[in-house]
Design an enzyme around this catalytic site. Structure first.
Site, PDB file in Angstrom:
ATOM      1  N   CYS A   8       2.652 153.907   1.421  1.00 29.12           N
ATOM      2  CA  CYS A   8       3.141 154.659   0.256  1.00 29.12           C
ATOM      3  C   CYS A   8       4.672 154.608   0.280  1.00 29.12           C
ATOM      4  O   CYS A   8       5.253 153.711   0.892  1.00 29.12           O
ATOM      5  CB  CYS A   8       2.581 156.081   0.233  1.00 29.12           C
ATOM      6  SG  CYS A   8       3.050 157.114   1.625  1.00 29.12           S
ATOM      7  N   ARG A  14       0.812 160.569   1.178  1.00 33.73           N
ATOM      8  CA  ARG A  14      -0.437 159.851   0.859  1.00 33.73           C
ATOM      9  C   ARG A  14      -0.918 158.928   1.968  1.00 33.73           C
ATOM     10  O   ARG A  14      -2.082 159.005   2.380  1.00 33.73           O
ATOM     11  CB  ARG A  14      -0.249 159.048  -0.443  1.00 33.73           C
ATOM     12  CG  ARG A  14      -0.055 159.927  -1.661  1.00 33.73           C
ATOM     13  CD  ARG A  14       0.475 159.137  -2.842  1.00 33.73           C
ATOM     14  NE  ARG A  14       1.843 158.680  -2.589  1.00 33.73           N
ATOM     15  CZ  ARG A  14       2.540 157.878  -3.391  1.00 33.73           C
ATOM     16  NH1 ARG A  14       1.980 157.428  -4.496  1.00 33.73           N
ATOM     17  NH2 ARG A  14       3.775 157.534  -3.088  1.00 33.73           N
ATOM     18  N   ASP A 122       1.508 160.753  -6.586  1.00 36.61           N
ATOM     19  CA  ASP A 122       2.378 161.243  -5.519  1.00 36.61           C
ATOM     20  C   ASP A 122       2.421 162.768  -5.579  1.00 36.61           C
ATOM     21  O   ASP A 122       2.932 163.337  -6.542  1.00 36.61           O
ATOM     22  CB  ASP A 122       3.781 160.660  -5.722  1.00 36.61           C
ATOM     23  CG  ASP A 122       4.707 160.990  -4.571  1.00 36.61           C
ATOM     24  OD1 ASP A 122       4.346 161.866  -3.754  1.00 36.61           O
ATOM     25  OD2 ASP A 122       5.773 160.367  -4.481  1.00 36.61           O
TER      26      ASP A 122
END
Ligand code: 4NP
Length: 151
Positions: A8, A14, A122
């Site tokens: 990420c 994440r 996100d």
């Protein structure tokens, strides 16, 4: 040994979840799972406390992970590289050296045909609810990935 890297932006929200969740679903004897971020902002940091919390709530301890930045040698060190969103994908692709590298990189959500938007949102600037959504989305997709890898 199959080696899988989750990527990420910051490697604190994440991809640490994707790393921990997939690792919990495969045998350590046959799979090596890691994660990285395309940015250098959080190198050496533990995952975001909200990612640690949602994982803990679901019986998973990701608190020992430490953020690192994606590097070109990861193309050699891993068989599959999964980007959490299209921006991460582009950043990884900007570092490829040859077609063999490109072939290793995929959007993580390409594994999940029931999800139209191929970006794992996100959750960094949002609230806890965003982390729960991302946890469930990554869990569902890791289950599909495990089935695919097993074939
Ligand atoms: P991640 O989330 O890419 O899922 O780890 C983010 C973490 C930090 C920042 C952005 C996204 N940041 O701008 O510091």
């Amino acid at each position: 040994m199959t080696r899988i890297l989750m990527v990420c932006l910051g490697n604190i929200c994440r991809s640490p979840l994707a790393h921990g969740i997939l690792q919990s679903k495969v045998s350590a004897e046959h799979y090596y799972v890691d994660s990285a971020g395309t940015a250098a902002y959080h190198i050496g940091n533990a995952p975001d406390r909200r990612s640690i919390a949602v994982a803990k709530h679901n019986g998973l301890d990701i608190s020992a992970q430490s953020a690192r930045q994606f590097k070109t040698s990861d193309f050699d060190a891993f068989d599959y590289i999964y980007a959490m969103d299209e921006s991460n994908y582009s950043d990884i692709i900007s570092l490829v050296r040859h077609t063999g590298d490109i072939e290793k990189v995929n959007l993580f959500l390409e594994t999940n045909p029931s999800i139209q938007n191929k970006n794992v949102p996100d959750p960094y600037y949002g609230n806890e609810g965003g982390f729960e959504y991302v946890f469930d989305l990554i869990t569902e997709t890791c289950d599909l990935l495990v089935k695919k890898l097993g074939k």
